[in-house]
Design a protein around this motif. Structure first.
Motif, short mmCIF file in Angstrom:
data_model
loop_
_atom_site.label_atom_id
_atom_site.label_comp_id
_atom_site.label_asym_id
_atom_site.label_seq_id
_atom_site.Cartn_x
_atom_site.Cartn_y
_atom_site.Cartn_z
N SER A 1 0.82 -1.21 0.00
CA SER A 1 0.00 0.00 0.00
C SER A 1 0.85 1.26 0.00
CB SER A 1 -0.93 0.00 1.22
OG SER A 1 -0.16 -0.03 2.40
N THR A 2 2.14 1.13 0.24
CA THR A 2 3.01 2.32 0.22
C THR A 2 4.02 2.17 -0.93
OG1 THR A 2 4.66 1.32 1.67
CG2 THR A 2 2.87 2.52 2.75
N PRO A 3 4.62 3.30 -1.37
CA PRO A 3 5.60 3.21 -2.46
C PRO A 3 6.74 2.24 -2.14
CG PRO A 3 5.11 5.50 -1.98
CD PRO A 3 4.41 4.70 -0.93
N ARG B 1 3.72 10.38 -16.04
CA ARG B 1 4.12 10.52 -14.64
C ARG B 1 4.28 12.00 -14.26
NH1 ARG B 1 9.81 8.04 -13.01
NH2 ARG B 1 10.45 9.71 -14.41
N ALA B 2 4.78 12.81 -15.22
CA ALA B 2 5.01 14.23 -14.92
C ALA B 2 3.71 15.01 -14.77
CB ALA B 2 5.86 14.84 -16.03
N GLN B 3 2.65 14.53 -15.40
CA GLN B 3 1.42 15.33 -15.35
C GLN B 3 0.31 14.70 -14.50
OE1 GLN B 3 -1.63 14.92 -17.64
NE2 GLN B 3 -0.97 12.80 -17.86
N VAL B 4 0.52 13.46 -14.03
CA VAL B 4 -0.56 12.78 -13.29
C VAL B 4 -0.85 13.46 -11.95
CG1 VAL B 4 0.84 11.06 -12.06
CG2 VAL B 4 -1.49 10.49 -12.77
N THR B 5 0.16 14.14 -11.40
CA THR B 5 -0.04 14.78 -10.09
C THR B 5 -0.71 16.15 -10.24
OG1 THR B 5 2.16 15.74 -10.25
CG2 THR B 5 1.97 13.69 -9.00
N GLY B 6 -0.91 16.58 -11.48
CA GLY B 6 -1.51 17.90 -11.70
C GLY B 6 -0.49 19.02 -11.59
N ARG C 1 -3.06 3.28 -3.04
CA ARG C 1 -2.59 2.55 -4.22
C ARG C 1 -3.68 2.38 -5.29
NH1 ARG C 1 -0.10 -3.57 -4.25
NH2 ARG C 1 0.14 -3.78 -6.50
N ASN C 2 -4.86 1.95 -4.88
CA ASN C 2 -5.91 1.68 -5.89
C ASN C 2 -6.28 2.94 -6.67
OD1 ASN C 2 -5.98 -0.98 -5.26
ND2 ASN C 2 -7.77 -0.83 -3.90
N ALA C 3 -6.42 4.06 -5.93
CA ALA C 3 -6.77 5.32 -6.59
C ALA C 3 -5.62 5.77 -7.50
CB ALA C 3 -7.04 6.40 -5.53
N ALA C 4 -4.39 5.57 -7.02
CA ALA C 4 -3.21 5.97 -7.81
C ALA C 4 -3.14 5.15 -9.10
CB ALA C 4 -1.94 5.78 -6.99
N ALA D 1 4.56 -0.05 -16.35
CA ALA D 1 4.32 1.33 -16.80
C ALA D 1 3.32 2.00 -15.86
CB ALA D 1 3.77 1.30 -18.22
N GLU D 2 2.26 1.28 -15.54
CA GLU D 2 1.20 1.83 -14.68
C GLU D 2 1.72 2.16 -13.29
OE1 GLU D 2 -3.26 0.41 -14.83
OE2 GLU D 2 -2.06 -0.90 -13.57
N GLU D 3 2.54 1.25 -12.74
CA GLU D 3 3.08 1.47 -11.39
C GLU D 3 4.06 2.64 -11.38
OE1 GLU D 3 2.77 -3.18 -9.82
OE2 GLU D 3 4.62 -2.43 -10.70
N ASN D 4 4.83 2.80 -12.46
CA ASN D 4 5.75 3.94 -12.52
C ASN D 4 4.99 5.26 -12.42
OD1 ASN D 4 8.81 3.93 -13.08
ND2 ASN D 4 8.07 2.07 -14.11
N VAL D 5 3.86 5.34 -13.12
CA VAL D 5 3.07 6.57 -13.08
C VAL D 5 2.39 6.71 -11.71
CG1 VAL D 5 1.15 7.81 -14.17
CG2 VAL D 5 2.71 6.46 -15.58
N ALA D 6 1.87 5.58 -11.22
CA ALA D 6 1.17 5.61 -9.92
C ALA D 6 2.11 6.00 -8.78
CB ALA D 6 0.55 4.25 -9.64
N MET D 7 3.37 5.64 -8.92
CA MET D 7 4.35 5.91 -7.86
C MET D 7 4.38 7.40 -7.51
SD MET D 7 6.50 4.42 -5.86
CE MET D 7 6.87 2.78 -6.42
N ALA D 8 4.26 8.26 -8.54
CA ALA D 8 4.30 9.72 -8.30
C ALA D 8 3.16 10.13 -7.37
CB ALA D 8 4.20 10.46 -9.63
N LEU D 9 2.01 9.47 -7.53
CA LEU D 9 0.86 9.79 -6.67
C LEU D 9 1.00 9.15 -5.29
CD1 LEU D 9 -1.95 9.31 -9.33
CD2 LEU D 9 -1.37 11.46 -8.20
N MET D 10 1.47 7.91 -5.28
CA MET D 10 1.60 7.20 -3.99
C MET D 10 2.58 7.91 -3.06
SD MET D 10 1.50 3.24 -5.27
CE MET D 10 1.66 2.49 -3.66
N ILE D 11 3.64 8.47 -3.64
CA ILE D 11 4.60 9.21 -2.80
C ILE D 11 3.93 10.43 -2.18
CG2 ILE D 11 6.73 10.60 -2.89
CD1 ILE D 11 7.78 8.55 -4.87
N ASN D 12 2.92 10.95 -2.88
CA ASN D 12 2.17 12.09 -2.33
C ASN D 12 1.04 11.65 -1.40
OD1 ASN D 12 3.50 14.36 -3.30
ND2 ASN D 12 2.55 14.16 -5.32
N GLY D 13 0.97 10.36 -1.10
CA GLY D 13 0.00 9.88 -0.11
C GLY D 13 -1.30 9.37 -0.70
N VAL D 14 -1.40 9.30 -2.02
CA VAL D 14 -2.65 8.78 -2.63
C VAL D 14 -2.67 7.26 -2.45
CG1 VAL D 14 -3.93 8.57 -4.80
CG2 VAL D 14 -2.64 10.66 -4.31
#
Lengths: 441, 247
Positions: free
Chosen positions: A259-261, B165-170, B126-129, B111-124
């Protein structure tokens, strides 16, 4: 300019590669010191009466052989780290026209040079630690001055360490591709074969049969030792075949639940190569196996009902086996910790551009470090707990009796395993990307 | 040039930037303002200070002197120079996006996890990311590639993943360092199109280092660097005409 000159130019101490050089040399120093102490212990057994030597010397040789495997793993990791810390220089040499074989020779000579420096430091460490090691009791008395090896043994041990490190360096370099543009790690994903599964199941059944009929071998100490030593060998084979599957299974479970990076990244790092993940921590599994099988056997022999040869050399054997198991555990964990620290440092240097780049993108080094640490500790815990449980099941009657009859011995062995895992955890912190990469900038 | 058409102050306002490495001066008194929604190309010969300027604007490295203010809509101005390393790392992951020549994608992840990682690091979570990452990849024409590992993608596809990945976080400002440098001209053109559409096309700013005049020509504005100094600052002819008409 000859190869030796080149090796010195690229391998001599330098500020830019100080951290990996110190790390590698320290690891060799530690392993050399341990090897010399074990050899010293073995050498001290030659002062026992002839009949006792027949039992103690094979066990000592067994302990020395156990040390060779982590030493080879360490040598291979050290060579890769050495090549990694010199990647630009080695690539430039390729660009200037040096052949792959010449570059490999330079890297192997560098690794051998580092091993020689480490082994010489190891001799100093051995002399420092020997007074403490000489207090370890065998046959009811401390080893004493018998732990000091003759000079020729020291020379042979140093030569053996240098040769082993050079050999494993050459093997380790096969995993690297040194081109005129860069040094890269070959990524080969080995496919597990059905033969492994057959050998595993066969091995487990054989081990179970062996340990279920342990009672039949209880008549003589030599028979018990033979069965335990044979069991170790078979067990180690099964472990190395089964380990990668177990690590992959746990990795998949962790991936589902991540659930975490750092959890996600750690799970993916494990699954990238379960075989490699396993190799780094296989010593921990070996230690667990030694702890459970050896510890149970020793505890049982030391139990009140079993009195071997009262008044003869044999009465000390049970206590000495417990000592041997604890010493083997300590040695195994120190070797695993050293090789994990080296492998992880090589891996961090391997991924330096990615780590630096990700940090620029906003991923904190702490996240990367947490993922890296988990990617080692998850397999280490899997190896330790998984193989402790498996070994306990294999020697269930023996282990059950040991818990009931000698709980203190069992608790001591478990405490050693926990301490060993903590040692591994502490050792791999040297490969923290933030600290290690900062030292190269 | 300082304010965008809606009157918003420059999203990045750098003044008096100075940076040296030993005896080499990489930035020598740079003043640069970048408007929200503007694409800016930084050009110049090797060693002119292009990457150092990009790193300073993005808070990757601090200049020895000068100030950089970040003005995002609806947020208080941030003095990047005054932030500690940890705070700048947080700033980068929350407000900036990056597309580098090497992609900097994590090889073990899909590929999907690489993009999601940017959001997960910001606390989003996993499923939403993962869901957002899937949408971002789909927008860039990567449907069906979500579960592929980075090594299984072409160079152009990898750069699209990096753009996602660069734009997924807005992020309102995207920094790109030679984003098409490792691609053939056709793929490079497609990637650049995608990058411009995702950034300037969505009202965000793009700051791009490039050697390629054809790539630079696609930007609203081009600045030239020489020995750490700005030697020219020009608007794209179409924008210059607009600018002239407005005046």
């Amino acid at each position: 300019m000859n190869i030796l000159h080149l090796s010195w130019m690229f391998g001599r101490p330098a500020k830019s590669r100080m951290a990996p050089q110190i790390l590698t040399a320290s690891a060799y120093a530690m392993v050399s010191a341990i090897l010399l102490i074990v050899l010293g212990g073995a050498y001290s057994f030659t002062s026992f009466e002839l009949e006792a030597q027949g039992t103690y010397l094979p066990l000592a040789i067994f302990a020395v052989v156990l040390l060779v495997v982590p030493l080879l793993v360490l040598g291979s990791a050290a060579a890769r780290l050495s090549a990694r810390s010199n990647d630009r220089a080695l690539s430039s040499l390729r660009l200037l026209g040096a052949t792959g074989a010449q570059i490999s020779l330079v890297a192997v000579l560098q690794a051998a040079g580092t091993a020689l420096a480490g082994a010489l430091a190891g001799i100093a460490l051995y002399f420092l630690a020997a007074p403490l090691a000489s207090l370890i009791p065998f046959q009811g008395a401390p080893i004493g001055s018998a732990i000091y090896l003759p000079l020729w043994v020291l020379a042979v041990a140093v030569a053996a360490i240098v040769l082993l490190s050079a050999g494993s360096a050459a093997a380790g370099l096969r995993k690297l591709v040194i081109t005129p543009l860069a040094v890269a790690t070959r990524s080969t994903v080995p496919t597990p074969s059905w033969l492994r599964a057959v050998i595993c199941i066969g091995g487990i059944l054989l081990l179970y049969a062996l340990f279920s009929n342990m009672g039949q071998f209880m008549q003589s100490i030599a028979a018990i030792i033979a069965v335990i030593a044979g069991g170790f060998g078979l067990g180690l084979l099964v472990m190395n075949l089964l380990g990668p599957y177990l690590v992959a299974k746990v990795g998949k479970g962790k991936l589902r639940k991540a659930s975490t990076p750092q959890q996600l990244l750690a799970a993916r790092m494990i699954l990238e190569s379960p075989v490699e993940s396993w190799r780094q921590v296989s010593g921990v599994a070996m230690a667990s196996f030694v702890a459970v099988v050896g510890g149970s056997g020793a505890a049982l022999m030391a139990s009140p009902g079993n009195e071997f040869g009262q008044g003869t050399w044999m009465e000390h054997v049970p206590a000495d086996i417990v000592t041997g198991v604890l010493v083997t555990l300590a040695i195994s964990f120190i070797c695993v910790a050293a090789s994990a620290a080296i492998s992880q440092s090589a891996s961090t240097l391997d991924r330096a551009p990615l780590y630096r780049g990700l940090n620029r993108l906003g991923m904190p080094y702490t996240t990367m470090n947490a993922a890296r640490t988990k990617s080692i500790m998850i397999p280490a815990l899997t190896a330790s707990i998984g193989f402790a449980i498996a070994s306990t099941i294999l020697v269930l009657p023996l282990a059950g009796a040991a818990v009931l009859l000698q709980p203190l011995t069992v608790i001591t062995v478990i405490a050693c395993v926990v301490l060993g895992l903590l040692l591994v955890r502490t050792a791999i912190s040297v490969a923290d990307p933030q600290k290690l990469l900062a030292s190269r900038e | 040039m300082l304010e965008n058409s809606l009157g918003h102050p420059p999203v990045l306002d750098a003044r008096g930037l100075y940076r040296s490495f030993g005896s080499t001066t990489a930035l020598n008194g740079i003043d640069l303002q970048i408007a929200l929604g503007q694409s800016l190309a930084i050009m110049g010969p090797s060693g002119s200070g292009k990457s150092t300027l990009l790193h300073a604007l993005a808070g990757i490295e601090l200049p020895d002197a000068g100030s950089i203010m970040l003005n995002l809509p609806g947020r208080a101005p941030v003095d990047i120079q005054g932030l500690k390393d940890k705070a700048r790392t947080k700033l980068r992951r929350e407000y900036f996006g990056f597309v580098f020549q090497s992609g900097l994608l994590i090889p073990e992840l899909t590929a999907e996890e690489n993009v999601a990682m940017a959001l997960m690091i910001n606390g989003v979570p996993r499923n939403a990311a993962i869901a957002s990452a899937g949408s971002a990849l789909a927008e860039l024409g990567l449907t069906g590639m979500e579960q592929r590992r980075i090594g299984q993608l072409s160079g152009g596809q990898q750069q699209r993943v990096a753009i996602a990945r660069a734009q997924v976080t807005g992020a309102m400002v995207v920094f790109a360092d030679e984003p098409t440098g490792a691609l053939d001209s056709t793929t490079g053109f497609e990637v650049l199109d995608t990058l411009l559409r995702c950034t300037v096309g969505a009202g965000k700013s793009l700051v791009m280092v490039t050697h390629d005049p054809n790539v630079a020509a696609r930007c609203d504005r081009i600045v030239q660097l020489q020995d750490g100094q700005l030697t020219s600052d020009s608007l794209h002819p179409s924008n210059a005409a607009k600018d002239g008409a407005q005046q």
